[in-house]
Enzyme design. Structure first.
Site, PDB file in Angstrom:
ATOM      1  N   SER A  99       0.852  -1.190   0.000  1.00 59.83           N
ATOM      2  CA  SER A  99       0.000   0.000   0.000  1.00 59.83           C
ATOM      3  C   SER A  99       0.889   1.241   0.000  1.00 59.83           C
ATOM      4  CB  SER A  99      -0.881  -0.003   1.243  1.00 59.83           C
ATOM      5  OG  SER A  99      -0.039   0.112   2.377  1.00 59.83           O
ATOM      6  N   ASP A 113      -1.041  -1.453  -3.868  1.00 53.55           N
ATOM      7  CA  ASP A 113      -2.354  -1.525  -3.231  1.00 53.55           C
ATOM      8  C   ASP A 113      -2.845  -0.117  -2.860  1.00 53.55           C
ATOM      9  OD1 ASP A 113      -4.480  -3.012  -2.379  1.00 53.55           O
ATOM     10  OD2 ASP A 113      -3.583  -3.643  -0.479  1.00 53.55           O
ATOM     11  N   HIS A 161     -11.961  -3.965   5.569  1.00 54.56           N
ATOM     12  CA  HIS A 161     -10.550  -3.915   5.964  1.00 54.56           C
ATOM     13  C   HIS A 161     -10.424  -4.058   7.479  1.00 54.56           C
ATOM     14  CE1 HIS A 161      -9.755  -1.788   1.996  1.00 54.56           C
ATOM     15  NE2 HIS A 161      -8.976  -2.835   1.980  1.00 54.56           N
ATOM     16  N   GLY A 214      -9.769  -6.995   2.161  1.00 52.45           N
ATOM     17  CA  GLY A 214     -10.155  -7.214   3.559  1.00 52.45           C
ATOM     18  C   GLY A 214     -10.569  -8.640   3.840  1.00 52.45           C
ATOM     19  N   ASN A 243      -4.149  -9.111   4.846  1.00 47.99           N
ATOM     20  CA  ASN A 243      -3.121  -8.266   5.434  1.00 47.99           C
ATOM     21  C   ASN A 243      -3.133  -8.345   6.965  1.00 47.99           C
ATOM     22  OD1 ASN A 243      -1.162  -6.367   5.980  1.00 47.99           O
ATOM     23  ND2 ASN A 243      -2.117  -4.685   4.880  1.00 47.99           N
ATOM     24  N   THR A 244      -4.253  -8.009   7.592  1.00 49.09           N
ATOM     25  CA  THR A 244      -4.288  -7.936   9.059  1.00 49.09           C
ATOM     26  C   THR A 244      -3.868  -9.252   9.719  1.00 49.09           C
ATOM     27  OG1 THR A 244      -6.115  -6.406   8.763  1.00 49.09           O
ATOM     28  CG2 THR A 244      -5.671  -7.119  11.007  1.00 49.09           C
TER      29      THR A 244
HETATM   30 ZN   LIG Z   1      -7.681  -3.391   0.425  1.00 47.21          ZN
END
Ligand SMILES: [Zn+2]
Length: 310
Positions: free
Chosen positions: A48, A80, A181, A216, A239-240
């Site tokens: 990102s 991203d 997200h 997300g 991602n998280t």
């Molecule tokens: Zn995203």
């Protein structure tokens, strides 16, 4: 070497999705690449604007390129959530394979107009680059949220999806279909999962006729992910979950070796912790859940032996 466009086509024909994993450092990149290599499936590395600023746009591009070339492996790089034209152009010039141009915070018409301009500008730099546009609201921030917002009134409609794709010429579309997200505390603890509107995915796919990305994806119900892939999702962003695993692995490495200061003795704990999440997600996205871990490990070590020999 295969291009991202072919990889998405092959994935669609095989009824699987390409995993997209965000990286902030070499630890996570190593975990993502080695996991994909072990399972022998293509993979998308995402960075990102914040992640690119930390690593350097050209630096992350060079790292991914070096992996792709040295191992002749389908690993691709995505810029991203790029919110302005300037940083989109910088990424395209650095050699990114795709750009998510995200003007979704703007009203629909403005979003469509700006995205169309981005498609034209980026294709002029690299005709093979894929541009993804986003409509609807899926929240911001791949982190742990104390409260999860109710985004149900911002879901993408099939008519909007069709209009947006036709007007902008995007190669890939990111719709809002119940995804969000970040993760709530309950999701991190495994007490709650995100649920997707599968019927809406099918309708959007039929209307838009381009590959669809699910942003997300962290904390989403496994069965919903399987059904979403069958309904038309081609790329899934995680991602998280990796960020949580990165922190847990790092803490484990520090706790296990009090007084240790050598980074390459501590960081493998984080690589392993992140790698476990990546492998589990790639297995699910690529229908490899029935392949025992040992078999794929043996296959991977054979590949490594061959590489060492050649
Ligand atoms: Zn995203």
């Amino acid at each position: 070497m295969r291009e991202l466009r072919n990889t998405l086509e092959l994935a669609r024909n095989a009824g699987v999705a390409v995993g997209h994993f965000n990286v902030s450092d070499l630890v996570v990149l190593k975990a993502v690449f080695c996991s994909a290599q072990e399972l022998q499936v293509p993979v998308l590395v995402g960075a990102s604007e914040g992640e690119r600023e930390f690593m350097g746009v050209r630096q992350i591009a060079a790292l991914v390129k070096s992996l792709r070339e040295e191992f002749d492996f389908p690993v691709f790089l995505n810029a991203d959530h790029t919110h302005n034209m300037e940083s989109a152009i910088v990424a395209a010039k650095a050699g990114f394979d795709s750009v998510v141009f995200d003007a979704s915070a703007l009203p629909f018409e403005q979003n469509a107009r700006q995205t169309r301009e981005a498609v034209e500008a980026l294709k002029a730099i690299n005709p093979a680059i894929l541009v993804e546009g986003e409509i609807g609201n899926i929240g911001t921030g791949s982190e742990i949220h104390e409260l999860s917002p109710d985004l149900s009134k911002y879901l993408t409609t099939p008519a909007e999806a069709k209009q947006f794709v036709n007007f902008t010429g995007v190669d890939v579309l990111a719709p809002a279909v119940g995804n969000m997200h970040g993760m709530s505390r309950k999701m991190v603890e495994g007490e709650k999962r995100k649920r997707l509107d599968i019927e809406r995915v099918s309708q959007i796919k039929a209307a838009a006729l381009v590959p669809l990305t699910l942003h997300g994806g962290s904390g989403t119900d496994d069965e919903d992910l399987r059904q979403a892939i069958a309904a038309g999702i081609s790329i899934i962003h995680i991602n998280t979950e990796l960020r949580v695993a990165w922190r847990n692995g790092l803490e484990a490495g520090l706790t296990a070796q009090p007084g240790q200061v050598v980074p390459y003795n501590i960081l493998p704990f984080a690589v392993e912790s992140v790698g476990q999440v990546v492998r589990a997600r790639l297995r699910l996205f690529n229908h490899l859940e029935d392949v025992p871990a040992e078999a794929s490990n043996r296959a991977a070590s054979r590949v490594r032996e061959q590489q060492a020999v050649s």
